[in-house]
Design a protein around this motif. Sequence first.
Motif, short mmCIF file in Angstrom:
data_model
loop_
_atom_site.label_atom_id
_atom_site.label_comp_id
_atom_site.label_asym_id
_atom_site.label_seq_id
_atom_site.Cartn_x
_atom_site.Cartn_y
_atom_site.Cartn_z
N LYS A 34 9.11 -5.05 5.68
CA LYS A 34 8.16 -4.58 6.70
C LYS A 34 8.65 -4.85 8.13
CE LYS A 34 3.85 -4.43 4.15
NZ LYS A 34 3.59 -3.02 4.35
N ASP A 37 9.92 -1.70 9.59
CA ASP A 37 9.06 -0.52 9.69
C ASP A 37 9.11 0.19 11.05
OD1 ASP A 37 8.23 -0.82 7.09
OD2 ASP A 37 6.22 -1.54 7.58
N SER A 100 7.40 5.61 1.44
CA SER A 100 6.74 6.50 2.39
C SER A 100 7.06 7.97 2.14
CB SER A 100 7.13 6.13 3.82
OG SER A 100 8.53 6.21 3.97
N ASP A 101 8.13 8.24 1.39
CA ASP A 101 8.47 9.62 1.05
C ASP A 101 9.09 9.67 -0.33
OD1 ASP A 101 11.43 9.44 1.27
OD2 ASP A 101 11.04 9.12 3.39
N HIS A 109 14.90 2.67 6.45
CA HIS A 109 14.72 1.31 6.95
C HIS A 109 16.08 0.70 7.30
CE1 HIS A 109 10.62 1.47 5.36
NE2 HIS A 109 10.37 0.33 5.98
#
Length: 172
Positions: A34, A37, A100-101, A109
């Motif tokens: 994260k 991100d 996310s996809d 990332h």
Amino acid sequence: MLFKSLTKYDTDLFYLLHRPTIKRDCRAIIWMSKTGDGYLYFVIGMLLWAFEQEHGELFLSAALMAYALELPVYVILKKMFRRPRPCDLLADMTAHVTPSDKFSLPSGHTAAAWLMASIEAHFYPSFALLAYSWAALIGLSRILLGVHYPTDVIAGMLLGVTIASLSLFILG
């Protein structure tokens, strides 16, 4: 034949790295992931712009240019390769996070982390080891979480370093 061989080694290395995380608490790995991100990059850029007189403004300009170049290239590559994520392709695999996809090549990332690390290292060489170590950990976290193969991470690293270098070259 070479492609099949590379894919097999890539999958084998993925399993080797990912297996120890199965049925384990992965909160620390998720946290590491994260940090890549994008929010942290913005905060770092704005803080340096506001408080670091020597390179802060140029750092922010270089980072903004680099991300403006990286994002469309990343999207084009994802759509071009359309490589399924390991958590979607491998029957016995479940990711620790929801991607996310849909596609995995290259790792966004990782690309963003290596881009930021390269720009940080250019303007603040004393932080280079820390920045590159952090970028490498973000890439590794994406494999450990089950959303990328090792070659996705390598491609992301190459994309990030290349775009950062191009941006720094353009800005002189």
